[in-house]
Every structure is written in C-alpha cells, then in structure tokens.
Design a protein around this motif. Structure first.
Motif, PDB file in Angstrom:
ATOM      1  N   THR A  15      34.444  40.416  30.064  1.00 13.57           N
ATOM      2  CA  THR A  15      35.843  40.423  29.625  1.00 13.57           C
ATOM      3  C   THR A  15      36.791  40.040  30.762  1.00 13.57           C
ATOM      4  OG1 THR A  15      36.172  42.762  30.181  1.00 13.57           O
ATOM      5  CG2 THR A  15      35.304  42.251  27.980  1.00 13.57           C
ATOM      6  N   MET A  16      36.233  39.577  31.889  1.00 12.04           N
ATOM      7  CA  MET A  16      37.047  39.324  33.078  1.00 12.04           C
ATOM      8  C   MET A  16      37.168  37.834  33.392  1.00 12.04           C
ATOM      9  SD  MET A  16      35.543  42.472  35.411  1.00 12.04           S
ATOM     10  CE  MET A  16      36.556  42.092  36.838  1.00 12.04           C
ATOM     11  N   ASN A  17      36.988  36.984  32.376  1.00 10.75           N
ATOM     12  CA  ASN A  17      37.023  35.543  32.615  1.00 10.75           C
ATOM     13  C   ASN A  17      38.366  35.049  33.119  1.00 10.75           C
ATOM     14  OD1 ASN A  17      34.384  35.391  31.790  1.00 10.75           O
ATOM     15  ND2 ASN A  17      34.867  34.696  29.716  1.00 10.75           N
ATOM     16  N   GLU A  18      39.453  35.754  32.796  1.00  8.37           N
ATOM     17  CA  GLU A  18      40.775  35.339  33.251  1.00  8.37           C
ATOM     18  C   GLU A  18      41.444  36.441  34.060  1.00  8.37           C
ATOM     19  OE1 GLU A  18      43.141  33.757  30.109  1.00  8.37           O
ATOM     20  OE2 GLU A  18      41.787  32.076  29.748  1.00  8.37           O
ATOM     21  N   THR A  19      40.629  37.271  34.663  1.00  3.11           N
ATOM     22  CA  THR A  19      41.132  38.293  35.578  1.00  3.11           C
ATOM     23  C   THR A  19      40.889  37.808  37.004  1.00  3.11           C
ATOM     24  OG1 THR A  19      40.616  40.075  34.025  1.00  3.11           O
ATOM     25  CG2 THR A  19      40.901  40.680  36.346  1.00  3.11           C
TER      26      THR A  19
ATOM     27  N   SER B 174      37.609  32.556  47.571  1.00  2.00           N
ATOM     28  CA  SER B 174      37.217  33.668  46.701  1.00  2.00           C
ATOM     29  C   SER B 174      37.068  33.125  45.284  1.00  2.00           C
ATOM     30  CB  SER B 174      38.278  34.772  46.728  1.00  2.00           C
ATOM     31  OG  SER B 174      39.534  34.272  46.292  1.00  2.00           O
ATOM     32  N   PRO B 175      36.137  33.667  44.500  1.00  2.00           N
ATOM     33  CA  PRO B 175      35.977  33.184  43.120  1.00  2.00           C
ATOM     34  C   PRO B 175      37.261  33.393  42.310  1.00  2.00           C
ATOM     35  CG  PRO B 175      34.137  34.596  43.780  1.00  2.00           C
ATOM     36  CD  PRO B 175      35.185  34.736  44.834  1.00  2.00           C
ATOM     37  N   ALA B 176      37.555  32.442  41.448  1.00  2.00           N
ATOM     38  CA  ALA B 176      38.734  32.598  40.587  1.00  2.00           C
ATOM     39  C   ALA B 176      38.589  33.846  39.726  1.00  2.00           C
ATOM     40  CB  ALA B 176      38.921  31.360  39.714  1.00  2.00           C
ATOM     41  N   HIS B 177      37.376  34.139  39.294  1.00  2.00           N
ATOM     42  CA  HIS B 177      37.087  35.378  38.563  1.00  2.00           C
ATOM     43  C   HIS B 177      35.665  35.817  38.914  1.00  2.00           C
ATOM     44  CE1 HIS B 177      34.520  33.367  35.497  1.00  2.00           C
ATOM     45  NE2 HIS B 177      35.345  32.346  35.696  1.00  2.00           N
ATOM     46  N   SER B 178      35.373  37.059  38.703  1.00  2.00           N
ATOM     47  CA  SER B 178      34.091  37.636  39.106  1.00  2.00           C
ATOM     48  C   SER B 178      33.010  37.310  38.085  1.00  2.00           C
ATOM     49  CB  SER B 178      34.212  39.154  39.266  1.00  2.00           C
ATOM     50  OG  SER B 178      35.155  39.483  40.261  1.00  2.00           O
TER      51      SER B 178
END
Length: 598
Positions: A384-388, A475-479
């Motif tokens: 659920t963290m694709n845009e976090t 750093s990755p855009a998202h985890s």
C-alpha cells in the motif's frame, strides 16, 4: 778485369743459394716461439688495460707527460671501460639471481597442487610474505613483476588471465569451497593466537591464494547481460528468517524466472549454542536450518532450484568472517545478470518489487545510479506504499564506542519528504542491508578480500568508493522491501569468533582491521607511517577510491571531517534538495505550488 768480374759474379751466384738456405731453416724453427711471444705480449697488454688501476689526476697529467695528451685520454678511457664492466657484471649477477629464484619458485615440488597451479600462472606471492607484511613490497608489484618475467621467459600472451574466457560458475564455486576448507585448517592452527596472530594467519593465506585468484577472476568476469535479470546477494548468519526471505523474493517477483540468488549461509551444524540470553546464559540448541535445502523442497522452490537459479555457498559458523566478507563471497556468485541487489537474510517484499526497483533505477538522473536506504520495519504494509515517499539515509556520526574505533556510522533513515515524486532523490550513503545497482559496479568497485571480522565500517567505505568511482546514490522513491531489525538473543557472529579462538579477541581484531578503512578515508591516526602492522594495507590500492571524483569533495558534500572528528549539517539530504555540484537536476525536485502529489 772482365774475367775477374765474371768469376766474382759467378762465384757469388753459385755461393748465394747456400747462404739463403741457412736463415730459412732458422726462420721455420723460430716461427712458433715468436708467435707465442707475440700472443703473450698482446694478452698482457689487454690484461693491463682491463685491470690496471687508474692513477690520480695529480699523479699523471699533461705537465708530467710533457704535453702528451694522448696518454691522459687513454687512462680516462680505461677508467670508464673498467667501471662499465663492473656495472655489467653486477647487473648480470642480479638478473641471474632473480631468474634462479623465479625458476626455483616455479619448480618446487613439495607444495599443494593448488599452489603449484598458481606458480604455473606466475602468481608467485606466497614466498614473499615477509616483504608484503613489512610494507617493503606490494602484492600487486610482485604479481606484475612475475607477469613481466613470464613474458621475458617466453610465455605466450594468450596465457595471461585477461585473455582467458570467463571462469565457469562451477569453477568459481568449487574454488571458494576449497578455499574455505583451507581457511578452516589455517584458523585452527591459530586457535590460541593473539588477535595479531589470527590476522596474520588470515592475511598470509589470502595473499598466497585468494588475492591472486580474485585478481584473475576480476579480469575474467562474464559480460553483463541486457535481459532484465537481477542478481540478489543474500548473506545469512544463523538466520531463521532466511527461508521466508527466499520464498517472498521469488513469490512476489513479477518475473521470478529472471531472479538469480547468490546465497552464502554461515550456519552451525553440530554442537550449536544459542545467542546470549537474559542473565548472560547460553544454551545448547539444534543445528541451524539449511534454508537452501528447505526452499528447494517446497513446491514453489523446486522448479527454481532445478533451473539453477540459486547458487549456494556454505560456511561453518566457526569460519564466519562477518557480514562484509560474506557479501564478498556472494558477489563472486554473480554471473552476468543485468542488475545487482544486496539484502540481508531477514527481509520482506512488496508485490512486483523487482519491476519497481528497475523502474526507479531508470528514473534516477544518472548513468550510474545506486538505490539504497534503511528500509521500513517488517510490519510495514509495503503493497500500500507505492506512492508513499521512501525513507532516506542522511545522518552520519563518529562512533563513540571504543570497540568501533571512531569509525563513521550511519544513523537510522527517516521519511523526510512529505510529497511523493517518481524521481528518486539524491542521498549521501549506501546501506549494506539493501541497495540496488547496475551490476557493472562489481567490476568497478569490487569487494575487498582483506576486510574480515568487521561489523561497522562497510557502509562508509562502500559509499565513498562508489561515489568516487562515478556512481550517484539515491533513496528509493518508495519502499519495496522491509527489514526485521530486532533479533534479540539471536546468535551474533562475534560470539562465534570468541568460541573459535579466545573470549574477547574479536574486539581488538576488528579495531585492527578497521585501520584499513580508516587509512582509505584519510584518518590521520591511520596514516601508513602511524600503523605498526603494515600488512593491514596489503593490496589496498586495488580496493580503494575511484578515479572519477575526489574523496575530499565527497567528504565536504556530506559534512564529514575525519581529522577533527566533526560532522557539519549540510541539510540538502534532509530537505530533499540536490547536493552541491548537481544543480542542473534541481528542476526535477520542484514541488508544485498546489502541493499536489505528482
């Protein structure tokens, strides 16, 4: 009168032949002695010219010779000839000794077959350990001299390592397995040694065997494929989470057929002990699970293993050399995959993590990008963290523990960004437990075989080496992965070191090895003339900073001063800005005025 003259003439004519016959016979009889005498005189003259001492200038000069300049020039010429002959004799004698030593080295019979093979390849380092240990010669100098000698002796250029085809994967695994067995025997002999003796035992074996092999391996690495494949490096130390890590890595990959794992297991197989429990108690426990075998026995894992997608290397816990050394071994199991990813053995994964990782690498504004951070904990709902916005690792510090010898540590990463961007943001450091990169980094920044038994220090040395070699860190855009951070009461590798040798020996051993890293980073107390053990710097030039950017520029960019041991807040990382010198990419990180997510 006429008659008298005729008679005289006639008489003379008749007597002359008898007078000529006498000297002719005498000439023949004296010919040989005269020849010998002439030869002797000439020989004496040559000998005199060669060995006669040269008089001082004020003993014989132009004045004493009444202006006979020719004699003075002759004396000077004889002097120069004599000196030239002496230099020639010395040079010939030295070359004969070198050739004799090389031939003796290559022809020695009472050595293991592995060392004979190295001699045949002209990798004759082991016999020069004293020179290496005292810093009088470097291993690279010895190897280069040996290669040069092989050319002089008539070796074919085709026999040089860089002209050979890539090593076969089975050959690599077989060599590493054999070397680990040899290491076991070597360390057993050092069981009761001091930390210095333990280091020397490892160092000498590595110089004689692993280092020359590593240099050949690096010159014969396979070509990088362009097929979307990922090599996943996993180093595990007695980790019960290893099976789950393998299962999730393949189970949640979008293209599991393109995923290849280099697995290094450091397990206990008998007489196993727990970690230190409450009250300092240590208990007997069951042998550790072989996660490779366990995974291959599962329905989903069998097809993966049958397809040879997992390359497994086993190390007994008593030979554990720490996480960095395990990653060194894992890196040698790479075989041409396009991308390289390094993780710990206690990880969780988001769905389609492989596709997302490659997409972020392509989105980073760099030809040589590295994605890295400290991932969120294992309870994070990654799907659920694709845009976090992902966490970013910003804060360095100098270790305050005496055990870590003021090495630079990295503090836990935070989620600094409030707005999500598709473009990964610049970061100053790589984390050892998770990073993704173009696999050419294994060729450009190879792991160092002379860094055993360290726990801290690997992240700062990799960060500096990568950046100075032209790699940009993001750093990755998202985890896409999670990490199990708390493993309380679980076995730690330094506990195995204490059991394998003597209790407490790991701490000074690690501090000694950390001097190799500190030397490369410019710590004044680790300068070469300050180090008692010169062998700690063996072949350090081969595994040090790159040549594309300067270390001083990196240290200034991240705010580290190793002389004063001070950290300066730079704020660009925390604020999500580009670092100094990268302003041309600033527009990629502009936040819309509306504050809407992009």
């Amino acid at each position: 009168v006429t008659i008298t003259l005729t008679t005289t003439t006639t008489t003379t004519t008749m007597v002359a032949p008898s007078r000529r016959q006498q000297p002719q016979s005498l000439q023949v009889s004296l010919q040989l002695p005269i020849t010998i005498l002439i030869f002797f005189v000439l020989f004496s003259l040559v000998l005199y010219v060669a060995v006669a001492p040269v008089p001082a200038t004020n003993d014989i000069g132009i004045d004493m010779l009444d202006g006979n300049v020719t004699m003075d020039i002759g004396l000077n010429l004889r002097s120069e000839v004599r000196l030239a002959r002496q230099r020639l004799r010395k040079t010939i004698h030295k070359r004969r000794e070198q050739l004799s030593k090389a031939l003796d080295t290559m022809s020695t019979m009472h050595v293991p077959q592995r060392l004979k093979t190295l001699r045949n390849k002209h990798e004759i380092v082991g016999e020069r350990l004293w020179e290496v240990s005292t810093g009088k010669e470097t291993v690279e100098e010895i190897l280069q001299a040996a290669k040069h000698s092989s050319t002089v002796l008539g070796a074919d250029d085709d026999e040089m390592p860089n002209d050979k085809p890539p090593m076969e994967l089975n050959e690599i695994i077989e060599y590493l397995n054999d070397w680990i067995k040899t290491l076991h025997k070597s360390l057993e002999r050092a069981k009761h040694a001091t930390y210095e003796g333990i280091w020397q035992s490892y160092h000498d074996l590595t110089v004689k065997t692993l280092y020359p092999w590593d240099r050949e391996y690096l010159s014969r690495m396979p070509e990088r494929r362009e097929d979307g494949s990922i090599f996943l490096s996993i180093a595990t130390y007695r980790d019960e989470n290893c099976l789950n890590t393998l299962s999730q890595a393949y189970g949640k990959a979008k293209q599991p057929e393109n995923l290849f794992v280099g697995l290094v297991q450091q397990n206990c197989k008998e007489n196993c002990k727990s970690g230190i429990l409450e009250g300092g108690i240590v208990k007997d426990v069951e042998p550790d699970q072989d996660c490779y075998k366990a995974f291959c026995e599962t329905p989903e894992g069998k097809a993966i293993c049958d397809n040879d997608q997992i390359r497994n290397l086993e190390i007994d816990e008593s030979e554990s050399l720490g996480p960095y050394a395990a990653r060194y071994f894992a890196s040698k199991l790479w075989y041409g995959e396009q991308w390289y990813m390094q993780i710990d053995a206690h990880m969780t994964f988001a769905q389609n993590w492989d596709e997302a990782s490659i997409a972020m690498l392509h989105a980073a504004p760099s030809e040589k990008p590295i994605l890295s951070h400290y991932p969120p904990g294992q309870k994070a709902k990654l799907d659920t963290m694709n845009e976090t916005p992902g966490n970013r690792l910003c804060g360095p510090m100098f270790a305050t523990s005496d055990l870590e010898s003021q090495i630079i540590r990295l503090e836990g990463g935070n989620r600094w960004d409030k707005v999500y961007l598709d473009t990964p943001r610049f970061a100053p450091f790589t984390a050892a437990g998770y990073f993704v990169a173009h696999s050419e980094m294994l060729r450009d920044v190879p792991f160092d075989p002379f860094l055993p038994w360290i726990f801290m220090g690997e992240e700062i040395i990799m960060s500096t080496r990568l950046w100075t070699s032209g790699y940009d860190i993001f750093s990755p855009a998202h985890s896409v992965v999670g990490h199990i951070y708390v493993r309380r009461h679980k076995p730690k590798f330094w506990e195995s070191v204490h059991r394998a040798f003597t209790f407490g020996v790991h701490n000074p051993l690690q501090m000694m090895v950390l001097d190799r890293i500190k030397y490369q980073l410019g710590y004044p107390e680790a300068a070469k003339d300050m180090l008692y053990h010169k062998s700690i710097l063996t072949a350090v030039e081969q595994y040090s900073m790159g040549e594309e950017r300067e270390l001083d520029d990196y240290m200034e960019m991240v705010g580290i001063d190793v002389v004063t041991k001070e950290i300066t807040m730079t704020n660009w990382c925390e604020e999500g800005r580009v670092p100094p010198g990268f302003e041309q990419y600033a527009n990629l990180y502009e936040i819309p005025a509306s504050g809407e997510d992009q």
